[in-house]
Design an enzyme around this catalytic site. Sequence first.
Site, PDB file in Angstrom:
ATOM      1  N   SER A  60       2.213  -1.998  -0.371  1.00  0.00           N
ATOM      2  CA  SER A  60       3.111  -2.063  -1.530  1.00  0.00           C
ATOM      3  C   SER A  60       4.052  -3.261  -1.467  1.00  0.00           C
ATOM      4  O   SER A  60       4.332  -3.808  -0.395  1.00  0.00           O
ATOM      5  CB  SER A  60       3.952  -0.791  -1.617  1.00  0.00           C
ATOM      6  OG  SER A  60       3.142   0.347  -1.537  1.00  0.00           O
TER       7      SER A  60
HETATM    8  N1  SAH Z   1       1.999   3.261   1.866  1.00  0.00           N
HETATM    9  C1  SAH Z   1       0.977   2.234   1.935  1.00  0.00           C
HETATM   10  C2  SAH Z   1       0.458   1.868   0.550  1.00  0.00           C
HETATM   11  C3  SAH Z   1      -0.933   2.251   0.480  1.00  0.00           C
HETATM   12  S1  SAH Z   1      -1.769   2.156  -1.067  1.00  0.00           S
HETATM   13  C4  SAH Z   1       1.469   1.005   2.703  1.00  0.00           C
HETATM   14  O1  SAH Z   1       2.652   0.921   3.020  1.00  0.00           O
HETATM   15  O2  SAH Z   1       0.647   0.142   3.032  1.00  0.00           O
HETATM   16  C5  SAH Z   1      -2.132   3.867  -1.296  1.00  0.00           C
HETATM   17  C6  SAH Z   1      -2.969   4.538  -0.234  1.00  0.00           C
HETATM   18  O3  SAH Z   1      -3.155   5.897  -0.642  1.00  0.00           O
HETATM   19  C7  SAH Z   1      -4.357   3.973  -0.034  1.00  0.00           C
HETATM   20  O4  SAH Z   1      -4.542   3.628   1.308  1.00  0.00           O
HETATM   21  C8  SAH Z   1      -5.291   5.110  -0.450  1.00  0.00           C
HETATM   22  O5  SAH Z   1      -6.482   5.179   0.311  1.00  0.00           O
HETATM   23  C9  SAH Z   1      -4.411   6.313  -0.203  1.00  0.00           C
HETATM   24  N2  SAH Z   1      -4.776   7.526  -0.945  1.00  0.00           N
HETATM   25  C10 SAH Z   1      -5.192   7.630  -2.232  1.00  0.00           C
HETATM   26  N3  SAH Z   1      -5.412   8.922  -2.543  1.00  0.00           N
HETATM   27  C11 SAH Z   1      -5.136   9.656  -1.436  1.00  0.00           C
HETATM   28  C12 SAH Z   1      -5.183  11.045  -1.123  1.00  0.00           C
HETATM   29  N4  SAH Z   1      -5.565  11.970  -2.024  1.00  0.00           N
HETATM   30  N5  SAH Z   1      -4.838  11.431   0.121  1.00  0.00           N
HETATM   31  C13 SAH Z   1      -4.448  10.531   1.060  1.00  0.00           C
HETATM   32  N6  SAH Z   1      -4.393   9.205   0.826  1.00  0.00           N
HETATM   33  C14 SAH Z   1      -4.725   8.766  -0.403  1.00  0.00           C
END
Ligand code: SAH
Length: 217
Positions: A60
């Site tokens: 993000s």
């Molecule tokens: N917090 C992260 C941002 C990641 S983007 C950072 O600091 O880098 C969002 C993430 O959510 C992705 O890696 C995606 O695979 C995950 N995601 C999407 N749906 C999900 C679910 N149902 N359960 C767990 N993770 C999920």
Amino acid sequence: MSTESRKIRLLMDLRNGGVTDTRVLAAIERTPREAFVEETFVDQAYANQALPINCGQTISQPVVVGLMSQALEIGERHKVLEIGTGSGYQAAVLSKLARRVYTIERHRDLLAEAEQRFKGLSLHNITTMVGDGYKGWPGQQPFDRILVTAAARIVPPDLVAQLSDEGGIMVLPVGDVGGLNQEVIRVRKDGHKFTSERLFPVRFVPLVQGVPEVPRK
Ligand code: SAH
């Protein structure tokens, strides 16, 4: 420009973007974002922008990490659940604000990389799980704070159920899966009473239900 001056400039951008909580700013200052981005983007680690990571996901934008962390009003004794570990950057920032962080990621490979980073940085108060964050982490509930870092169409009911009745706060992006018309909302739970506020517009990857199948060997 040195990493240190890039970092100072980023912290100034965050303040201008509305991140004023000094605990949150200090947590971001103490978290090396360059350790969470892909090799090719290391020189952009302190730019205020989202960057691509593995499995088609993104780390993000720092100002969004700051604003969402701030909106959570985290206390140092809090137990926090994060959905969507991704690179692990947001979890690392949360780990500096809370007593313990639980984080769930549906992509096994992303989680393995994030775990290595936590280990390398000696972040010992983060517990991880591969799974569907839409269902939360029933064995560890209730949580004082819940942060979802992928956009859902609706507020996931299991997460609301796993939020503490005593002033629990959940912050999450809600809206279209395409990335348009999403906004971060804050849900507060007191006893059986809920209030929800709209905070700011964002663009997140979608919260996808279920876990990708592991190919058979
Ligand atoms: N917090 C992260 C941002 C990641 S983007 C950072 O600091 O880098 C969002 C993430 O959510 C992705 O890696 C995606 O695979 C995950 N995601 C999407 N749906 C999900 C679910 N149902 N359960 C767990 N993770 C999920």
